[in-house]
Design an enzyme around this catalytic site. Structure first.
Site, short mmCIF file in Angstrom:
data_model
loop_
_atom_site.label_atom_id
_atom_site.label_comp_id
_atom_site.label_asym_id
_atom_site.label_seq_id
_atom_site.Cartn_x
_atom_site.Cartn_y
_atom_site.Cartn_z
N TYR A 155 2.36 -3.53 -1.24
CA TYR A 155 1.54 -2.35 -1.53
C TYR A 155 0.11 -2.85 -1.77
CZ TYR A 155 0.48 2.08 -4.05
OH TYR A 155 -0.03 3.29 -4.48
N LYS A 183 2.48 -1.11 2.79
CA LYS A 183 1.78 0.15 2.60
C LYS A 183 0.36 -0.17 2.20
CE LYS A 183 1.03 4.14 -0.24
NZ LYS A 183 1.19 4.81 -1.53
#
Lengths: 324, 324, 324, 324
Positions: A155, A183
């Protein structure tokens, strides 16, 4: 295959586990956390929200991310949210769980709970209190992945964590067995394109973009999907935009992207502080009657003046009937 | 029309002035400044570069921007560059001149020279030494536009200036008579889309994107073109990418965008410092035999080791014959 | 008096509680956390460290701060550290406990444990994941103070949390009944002096400075003491410097401050990353044989090359015998 | 001696040149630039201001710094200011001239004018548009020093330039023949003390601190003086504070430092923007009848409401008679 390997390594064998697609594609809702109070989950609201999202056609749920206010929630409540969400979803969609934590042990514990309750993957950013170098971050990811009984997505969210996983770090992390994707919520598309370029020989490695304002272009140019916060209240819009991007239907993309930008420029800009996105989003879901918009500290739900503005924007954009 | 008004207001009447299109479309090369020495323009290199660009099909030249090392050049040299460029171009393309300066009077002087030598427009960012508020920036733009005898584009480049023209400031500035557009080099596409959204009722207002890595998506979603630095050495690539974006030809876009990202990930990443983009770019143009890669302080051209790496990347990407 | 009120309000009544002085004065060691492993406290090392500090004359212990790697430790281990420290100290010194957390509920739980185990005060910075406004921070402090059964010091540490408690926010927070002081680790002495100026009518409000490099000047100009990390390995140096500052003995201050700066410029600068302070400090304590220098993720203890450099600096500065 | 060497090297021989002390000690006023208009120097105001400062006992003048709004002034006006200031001062005090510029050639030209008109030294920060590494900055300083016909002080001002001269860079730059000192306006006293520590074997190397809020502690711990902006309107306060610091008279220091902090917390905080220091300072000088407070773009003088507040603060602090 790699998930199975991870399962074998870490001793986690779930009989009814839905395997996560590689790559994971589509609109994965970065889900808000319905709360009745500081440490009380809104159970009925959570159920309504999940059903609203599944009915809206989203392709997965990401709980306990930034939009889910995860860092502001107690671990007890986080565990409860994982359990209830997995139970409610019941393998109809992949459930992905944010485990980002400044403390390694707590991140690993959350991952363990995610595995136990049947989630399909976890997401972790850099530990975000101390400044860490890329070498230290890669080291951290290797240690963490080894303790996580599920596939792991990185992330990248420098605005919140002050750390960026450099593209070369992502490339190296992609060789860790159960690291399956990234992500990127950094909002820097040059960064994102650089990662796409570096990982072009890894079509199984999931690349998702965080800001919904960037999903259309990201999907057209190499992303597998987006984790759109706005899909909490109007999932169809983001699903249709994703579909249009996959279909390379630029006329349709322009129409839908413009609607996304209008939401971003209005509903997310009510309120004076940097938290206006979170407050506006939760307020919008609340105005649809799905759940309350109680927020964890350090924030508070919008008061009536801001709430009226959000309502007005929603009505003007056809997101709410005018008499609602 | 608005240019004519500006001309009338400011007493500038050029008989043979090419009027700038509104909006200005296409690939506008953010031109490097060929130098023989710290304060010596490389005349022959400049002529070759301009002819290379025109032959390559670009739609305009932007001189004295960041890529042109403008803040590092003497005012004498800047004036000489404006004059020689305008003369060499001879109205075959629009010439746009960067006038960004910390001192209002010097920015206005550069604009005056741009007008006198026949440029079509000027570009100004925020004065960048002192921290200024949006109110102060708008005030500044109003004052500056009133002193500028040409159409003016705003230049949003927070990385270099630490100032962002907020979307609402751009909207207000768009009402200043001779402010005709915005070049956004901030790299934040959410910002760019917000500006597109706010200015959707102003189809005459030029919106250009700075980073070449973002041109494809920007043009597909509302920009009129890009100011690609890489077009200094391979103009056709960026022109073809622009054409593909205008034509909504996504298959072609993906191929060309990937080539742009490969350049960005290799040639612009040779060298250890943040200046590697500028050094790599100038080195690449030099390797084509167009001009020297002398750089103004505080930088130096790449030494032979880095130069060899740039050469190798170019050969591998078909941008240079292998025996060149 | 205000502590008693807090105790009454929150139902906490400890029979043998040492009341914290108001203001709290002196060298409060920002204590490192001795670890044997990722989640294992070094019990013997902790005891030796505490006795070393008490013997060294420090005036208080601050556990679970930045220097204590608190955000990187599990909550279980944090609770264990509070309990064992309080037990070992046995009211010989005030023990102050860091409770900073992104989650309100977890911060309150830590405070509850601090109260239960007999600590004298807690310290909290802003919740540091989400960007919060000053209004939201004050709101947060009011809520938190109401849940904390002990006196509370604010912790200004923008480098780690990206939040600054503006001087006006500190002034307002000082009116919350059990808020008794501020530890400022921001390193900006203009900020610190502004707080001193604003709070000059509140001589009971504790003002401590974080960086040991700034303790001398801070104490000469209004601070009550410092939370010196270096006092973990040479407590006497910082105690003598504090004493000299209280005595306004500038000749002595200059000698001792110069020794502090030499430590800061050498031992804390071994290693390439921003974490070199923490690693160098823990390594130095380890070289004295007090405890191991195992570090929580995302860091690792210095390898032998860096360890040798730290040893050499210590020997050169008389902090370690040359044959140690 | 080193100045003479520089003079010999660069061919500058001034018959009546006052040699700058090494180190330079005392309160050097970072002088505001009195303006009648955007590009018009307030001649009478300038004369009054200089006489006010000399009468107030300051030890030198620093013109064309941040407080002098130098980056916002035309080069013509900057040259005029150098000439008129040197003429008015007539060697009664050292005049030090800011030559910081993004363009090397322009910085060198300003230095040449400073030499020609009889200034004693120049001050240069990093060229501040492009991000430069420490290696590039040192390279730049070597080139610049070689072109400067006067002693050169480094100017560390990261807030404005985003560049810090690392202590190790300062140490290396101190070996350049005509580099004689550092003015540090970074506000980070740990940095400043590190430089003092590194340069302790160079007692001739001038170390000045920028923010007036830090002068007392800096002088007590190794600085030779300060470049106090506030000395534009009340020079005696800063001179007395400097004298007290030199005398190690802590009781007196505390009283005077508190007055400095009160000015900093009131007069410099009127107004909503980051420019409030500059506006408040110039307004205060104007209220004393010394010069107008016209400001160069991008700023404007305070309007009447803010002006009234500044006046009130001055009256309350005894800096202005109540009926003035």
């Amino acid at each position: 295959m790699r998930v199975r390997r991870a399962e074998t390594i870490f001793g986690f064998v779930g009989s009814n586990v839905m395997e996560i697609p590689k790559p994971l594609r589509g609109v994965i809702t970065a889900m808000i956390t319905p709360l009745n109070d500081r440490d009380t989950l809104d159970h009925a609201g959570l159920e309504r929200l999940i059903e609203h999202l599944i009915a809206g056609g989203v392709h997965g749920l990401f709980i306990l991310g930034t939009t889910g206010e995860a860092p502001g929630l107690s671990y007890r409540l986080r565990a409860e949210l994982i359990e209830r969400t997995c139970k409610q979803v019941a393998d109809r969609l992949p459930v992905i769980v944010g485990i980002t934590d400044t403390a390694f042990v707590e991140a690993a514990k959350l991952a363990s709970k995610a595995g136990k309750f049947g989630a399909q993957a976890v997401v972790a950013s850099a530990p975000y209190y101390f400044p860490a170098s890329q070498v230290e971050l890669l080291d951290y990811l290797e240690h963490l992945a080894a303790e996580v009984p599920l596939p792991l997505l990185l992330y990248n969210t420098p605005t919140n964590t002050r750390h960026t996983f450099q593209p070369s770090t992502v490339l190296r992390a992609a060789d860790i067995p159960n690291v399956i994707g990234l992500k990127d919520s950094g909002g820097n598309m040059t960064y994102f394109h650089s990662v796409v370029e570096l990982l072009k020989d890894r079509p199984d490695f999931t690349l998702l973009v965080g800001p919904e304002e960037l999903m259309a272009e990201a999907v057209m140019l190499g992303a597998h999907g987006g984790m759109c916060g706005g899909s909490n209240f109007c999932p169809q819009l983001y699903v249709r935009l994703y579909d249009a991007a996959v279909a390379s239907d630029l006329d349709q993309i322009r129409i839908l992207h413009s609607r996304v930008m209008r939401i971003s420029s209005t509903i997310y800009r009510v309120g004076r502080y940097d938290s206006s996105y979170l407050k506006g989003l939760k307020c919008a879901v609340s105005l649809l009657g799905i759940c309350e918009d109680f927020m964890a500290e350090p924030f508070r739900a919008f008061a009536s003046a801001e709430r009226a503005k959000v309502r007005q924007h929603m009505v003007e954009q056809g997101l709410l009937p005018s008499l609602a």
